[in-house]
Write an enzyme that holds these catalytic residues in place. Structure first.
Site, PDB file in Angstrom:
ATOM      1  N   GLY A 183      -2.186  -6.231   5.943  1.00  0.00           N
ATOM      2  CA  GLY A 183      -2.790  -6.116   4.826  1.00  0.00           C
ATOM      3  C   GLY A 183      -2.777  -4.494   4.366  1.00  0.00           C
ATOM      4  CB  CYS A 184      -5.346  -2.881   2.227  1.00  0.00           C
ATOM      5  SG  CYS A 184      -5.886  -1.182   1.871  1.00  0.00           S
ATOM      6  CG  PHE A 185      -1.862   1.652   4.721  1.00  0.00           C
ATOM      7  CD1 PHE A 185      -2.868   2.115   3.465  1.00  0.00           C
ATOM      8  CD2 PHE A 185      -0.729   1.877   4.564  1.00  0.00           C
ATOM      9  CE1 PHE A 185      -2.299   2.573   2.456  1.00  0.00           C
ATOM     10  CE2 PHE A 185      -0.118   2.535   3.206  1.00  0.00           C
ATOM     11  CZ  PHE A 185      -1.080   2.908   2.163  1.00  0.00           C
ATOM     12  CD1 TRP A 186      -5.979   3.382   2.546  1.00  0.00           C
ATOM     13  CD2 TRP A 186      -7.016   2.218   0.859  1.00  0.00           C
ATOM     14  NE1 TRP A 186      -5.613   3.751   1.275  1.00  0.00           N
ATOM     15  CE2 TRP A 186      -6.236   3.149   0.411  1.00  0.00           C
ATOM     16  CE3 TRP A 186      -7.933   1.573   0.118  1.00  0.00           C
ATOM     17  CZ2 TRP A 186      -6.023   3.440  -1.066  1.00  0.00           C
ATOM     18  CZ3 TRP A 186      -7.790   1.654  -1.605  1.00  0.00           C
ATOM     19  CH2 TRP A 186      -6.994   2.479  -2.004  1.00  0.00           C
TER      20      TRP A 186
ATOM     21  CG  HIS B 271      -8.444  -5.277   7.194  1.00  0.00           C
ATOM     22  ND1 HIS B 271      -7.995  -4.537   6.013  1.00  0.00           N
ATOM     23  CD2 HIS B 271      -7.648  -5.835   7.632  1.00  0.00           C
ATOM     24  CE1 HIS B 271      -6.708  -4.862   5.907  1.00  0.00           C
ATOM     25  NE2 HIS B 271      -6.296  -5.590   6.967  1.00  0.00           N
TER      26      HIS B 271
END
Length: 171
Positions: A13-16, A157
């Site tokens: 998912g979003c890497f942040w 996350h």
């Protein structure tokens, strides 16, 4: 990277959000976010990354942690049973993938996935890809350490409370 360090390359998912959580694991020495998984698209960028997934490169000290521990946490902080999706993020860029650097990492990844599937901790089977690591294209500076600079920024996350992955023999 020194001889005393190892690397893991993951997409979930979003890497942040992944970077913000994984960076705090004991033994993790560095993280950087970028794009992996599309050997046909060199020099990937946020605006043009082809079929790459948003990924995180993790450098860790193997005397302080191990690959299995990192993978267990990876499976705790994202939903590996949703194909091409995490939270509100939809598309192949947000797929779940483990990009392995050697056969031992592949073996550990497949064993960990078997434990996740046997555990019943997720509503469906794991759809995480396990594929050889290819090129990693580092994301632009504004994407590195994003949630350090914008603590209220978007993330999908989170660590699941009391989540512990049993080995198949224990399940």
């Amino acid at each position: 990277m020194s001889d005393a360090e190892e690397r893991a390359l993951l997409a979930g998912g979003c890497f942040w959000g992944m970077q913000e959580l994984i960076r705090a694991l004991p033994g993790v020495t560095r993280t950087r976010v970028g794009y992996s998984g599309d050997n046909d698209k060199p020099n990937a960028t946020y605006r043009d990354h082809g079929k790459h997934a948003e990924s995180i490169e993790i450098t860790f000290d193997p005397t302080a942690t191990d690959y299995r521990t990192i993978l267990e946490y990876f499976f705790q902080i994202h939903d590996p049973s949703t194909r091409n999706r995490q939270g509100n993020d939809i598309g192949a860029s947000y797929r779940s993938a483990i990009f392995y650097f050697d056969e031992e990492q592949r073996r550990v990844a497949e064993d960990t996935i078997a434990d996740v599937d046997a555990s019943g901790l997720w509503p469906g089977p794991v759809v995480t890809e396990v594929v050889p690591a290819g090129p990693f294209w580092e994301a632009e500076p504004e994407h590195q350490d994003y949630l350090q600079r914008y603590p209220d920024g978007y993330t999908c996350h989170f660590p699941r409370p009391n989540w512990r992955l049993p080995k198949r023999a224990e399940a």
